[in-house]
Structure formats: C-alpha cells, structure tokens
Design an enzyme around this catalytic site. Sequence first.
Site, short mmCIF file in Angstrom:
data_model
loop_
_atom_site.label_atom_id
_atom_site.label_comp_id
_atom_site.label_asym_id
_atom_site.label_seq_id
_atom_site.Cartn_x
_atom_site.Cartn_y
_atom_site.Cartn_z
N CYS A 116 5.23 -5.30 -15.73
CA CYS A 116 5.00 -5.66 -14.33
C CYS A 116 5.06 -7.17 -14.07
CB CYS A 116 3.65 -5.13 -13.87
SG CYS A 116 3.63 -3.34 -13.81
N HIS A 256 0.97 -8.99 -7.67
CA HIS A 256 1.55 -7.72 -8.12
C HIS A 256 0.64 -6.59 -7.63
CE1 HIS A 256 3.11 -4.52 -10.43
NE2 HIS A 256 2.07 -4.45 -11.23
N ASN A 286 2.63 1.19 -7.13
CA ASN A 286 3.06 0.15 -8.06
C ASN A 286 4.55 0.38 -8.38
OD1 ASN A 286 3.60 -1.55 -10.18
ND2 ASN A 286 1.82 -0.96 -11.39
N1 ACO Z 1 -7.71 11.94 -9.83
C1 ACO Z 1 -8.98 12.26 -10.14
N2 ACO Z 1 -9.58 11.84 -11.26
C2 ACO Z 1 -8.89 11.06 -12.09
C3 ACO Z 1 -7.55 10.68 -11.83
C4 ACO Z 1 -6.96 11.16 -10.64
N3 ACO Z 1 -5.72 10.84 -10.29
N4 ACO Z 1 -7.11 9.90 -12.85
C5 ACO Z 1 -8.13 9.79 -13.72
N5 ACO Z 1 -9.20 10.49 -13.27
C6 ACO Z 1 -10.52 10.64 -13.88
C7 ACO Z 1 -10.50 10.39 -15.37
O1 ACO Z 1 -10.14 11.56 -16.08
C8 ACO Z 1 -11.93 9.98 -15.62
O2 ACO Z 1 -12.72 11.14 -15.69
P1 ACO Z 1 -13.94 11.23 -16.75
O3 ACO Z 1 -14.88 10.15 -16.36
O4 ACO Z 1 -14.45 12.60 -16.54
O5 ACO Z 1 -13.32 10.99 -18.09
C9 ACO Z 1 -12.33 9.23 -14.35
O6 ACO Z 1 -11.38 9.63 -13.36
C10 ACO Z 1 -12.29 7.73 -14.51
O7 ACO Z 1 -11.07 7.35 -15.15
P2 ACO Z 1 -10.68 5.85 -15.40
O8 ACO Z 1 -9.36 5.79 -16.10
O9 ACO Z 1 -11.84 5.13 -16.00
O10 ACO Z 1 -10.51 5.38 -13.88
P3 ACO Z 1 -10.34 3.93 -13.34
O11 ACO Z 1 -11.36 3.67 -12.31
O12 ACO Z 1 -10.20 2.93 -14.44
O13 ACO Z 1 -8.95 4.04 -12.56
C11 ACO Z 1 -6.68 3.31 -12.97
C12 ACO Z 1 -7.76 4.35 -13.28
C13 ACO Z 1 -6.38 3.42 -11.49
C14 ACO Z 1 -5.45 3.62 -13.78
C15 ACO Z 1 -7.23 1.90 -13.29
O14 ACO Z 1 -7.77 1.90 -14.57
C16 ACO Z 1 -6.18 0.81 -13.24
O15 ACO Z 1 -5.70 0.46 -12.18
N6 ACO Z 1 -5.83 0.20 -14.40
C17 ACO Z 1 -4.93 -0.93 -14.45
C18 ACO Z 1 -3.51 -0.57 -14.19
C19 ACO Z 1 -2.65 -1.80 -14.35
O16 ACO Z 1 -2.95 -2.87 -13.86
N7 ACO Z 1 -1.57 -1.68 -15.10
C20 ACO Z 1 -0.75 -2.85 -15.41
C21 ACO Z 1 0.46 -2.87 -14.62
S1 ACO Z 1 1.47 -1.45 -14.88
C22 ACO Z 1 2.77 -1.92 -15.94
O17 ACO Z 1 2.79 -2.97 -16.51
C23 ACO Z 1 3.88 -0.93 -16.13
#
Ligand code: ACO
Length: 329
Positions: A116, A256, A286
């Site tokens: 990204c 981003h 994204n």
């Molecule tokens: N719907 C409902 N529940 C979900 C979903 C969904 N779509 N996805 C995950 N959950 C659940 C998980 O299973 C977890 O459940 P559990 O607690 O029972 O295990 C709970 O929600 C929390 O999951 P987390 O992964 O901790 O959720 P988080 O708040 O961290 O959000 C996300 C996830 C949106 C992916 C976030 O972590 C994020 O934005 N991370 C950074 C992404 C990023 O910046 N990437 C870099 C750029 S991309 C690239 O370079 C290609």
Amino acid sequence: MSKVRAAITAVAGYVPDYVLSNAELERMVDTTDEWITTRTGIKERRLLKGDLLGSSDLGKEAVNALLEKRGISAEEIDLIICATATPDMLFPSTGNLIAHKVGAKNAFAFDIMAACSGFIYSVTTASKYIESGQYKKIIVVGADKMSSIVDYEDRSTCVIFGDGSGAILLEPAEDDLGIQDTIMRSDGSGWTHLHQKAGGSLRPSSHETVDQKMHYIYQEGRSVFKFAVTKMADVSAEIMERNNLTGDDIAYLVPHQANKRIIDATAQRMGVGPEKVMLNIHKYGNTTNGTIPLCLWEWENKLNKGDNIILAAFGGGFTWGSIYLKWAY
Ligand code: ACO
C-alpha cells in the site's frame, strides 16, 4: 541556481462500475454493516468484473483521462512508473503494459511493488528522475485489482479491499512549488503479518497451494493495525517537524485509505482537523495503490496553488512513508 523540483501538474482517477455494498457482503459472509462501518469506515467498494481484465486495464483508464485533461499526447511521456500489488502477471511489468495500451511509445516503464506504500514510493522515485534534469514528463499510476487476490469467503479481508486506479503527471516545478521533502521507510521483518503465501518463487503455484487458498491475501489484521497506526502517525509528524510545519500550516492530509481509525489517529497526531483530511474510504475501501491519487482526483478542485499537503501511507512489507509537497496549480 535553485534546485529543480518535481510538481504534480494533473491528476485523474478511475473506478469500475460494479458496487459491492456492505449489504451484499452480509449475504456472502458472516458480517454486518455495523461491524464493517465501525471497524473500518467502509460502506462500499468497486470491483472490476469481466474476463481477462487486469490492473493494467484500470491503470490505462486513469492514464488516458490524465493525458486528455493535460492536453498532451502519450508520446510526450518519458517514463511511466506503475505502483501495484496486483500486477497483470509477474512479468512483464504492468507499467509496460499500460505504456503499450495508451501508446506511450517513447516512454520506458516499470513497476514498483511496496504494497500500500507503492504509490508514495513511486512518487518519490519519479521526483528524483525529474530533479536530475533528464526527464520532463513522468506519469505515476497506482492501479490495483485487489479483487483478484481477495478470498470472498474470508470476512476479515473481503470487506476491506476494492479495485481502482489513479494517475498523476509530474513535471519540473515553477516557483519552488512541488515536492519539498520525502521520508520512506521499510521493515522486512513485518512480512509475516501481511503477505500472499504462494505464486512467487518461494512457493510457486500448484494444485496444493490453490486448494489451500494460498494465492489470496493473508493478513493478521490486529498486528498490522498496531504497526500502521504508530508508523503512519510517526512519519507524518516527523516530516512536519523537520520542515517546521504545524497543523495550521497544512491544507490537507492525503492518507492511504486502509482504515478510518488509522487515518483519524494520524490526523490527530499531526494536529490536523477532520475538515483537512481527504477521506473516501466509505466509497472505495482500500484500493491499495489507488487510494492516494483517487483522493487527489476527488479533491483537486478544492486545492490552491501553494497549499501545503502531506501524503502518508503504510502497507505490507512493512513499508511506510510520507511526502510533503506544495500544490502547484
Ligand atoms: N465481520 C464481523 N466480524 C469480524 C469481521 C467481519 N468482517 N472480520 C473479523 N471479525 C471478527 C474477528 O473474527 C474477531 O472475532 P473474535 O474476537 O471472536 O476472534 C473480531 O472481529 C475482532 O477481529 P480483529 O481482527 O481484532 O478486528 P480489528 O478491530 O483489528 O479490525 C481490521 C480488523 C479492519 C482488518 C483491522 O485490524 C485493520 O484495519 N488492520 C490494518 C489493515 C492495514 O492497515 N493494512 C495495511 C495496508 S493493506 C496492504 O498493504 C495490502
């Protein structure tokens, strides 16, 4: 003689027509509009549908629109750098294919892969070619068909990504405007948290890798979030500090678009209010290398010559960085 700087002199973007809404995702995986909205800020994203269409087809649209807008022919372009995480194929480069598709016969072209952060890495690289004095017209195009590596049965990644592209033209700046400073960083130890397991030389594609879905994005979201939120804010604060800028001096932050919570934290650290933050994650999700130029494209009419703008990104690798520029038109 004052230093030659590179300035953005035109911007264009392209998103495909198909809209994948949170409501449709609710029917595909175990998720809710409420979860997606509060955790990411995303409401819908665009997907490129149709056979044999790749990132170069997204990039081609943005580049053609850019050339038309600037009123120049493709043959005037010296170099095309394509930032992509989803190349049409491993080789030749997607930049090469875009150059061919738009008729940029006099340009050389290559890709930069930095997940990204690819777009800001590419802008930084392109600016050095302009600063050398040897090249006058360079296109940086960010293009990603993320839907080609997303598992639409994995709720933790399929809600995040969308397809799209954006392109900018860089030319020698007038009046000391344009790119003033850049900070680019990477830390390869972060690869474990965000990568594509198969399809490269380490683990070539096979029946087994496909059966195990190893050609899709693998992301440990929570770990990536922690790095992203710190690094993107740190690097943006650092570039402001070393250029003696305060939040009041900044016209816009162009972050981003990975997660609204990461963007909010970065803006807060910079002392920049929400009215100065370009945000379109709710519409496109994204789009990886498309996010920053798509924002510039959408906000172009609101920008004024001389505006101080900060671009910031974080991505797989890990890679991250920040660019400080003065808008040139
Ligand atoms: N719907 C409902 N529940 C979900 C979903 C969904 N779509 N996805 C995950 N959950 C659940 C998980 O299973 C977890 O459940 P559990 O607690 O029972 O295990 C709970 O929600 C929390 O999951 P987390 O992964 O901790 O959720 P988080 O708040 O961290 O959000 C996300 C996830 C949106 C992916 C976030 O972590 C994020 O934005 N991370 C950074 C992404 C990023 O910046 N990437 C870099 C750029 S991309 C690239 O370079 C290609």
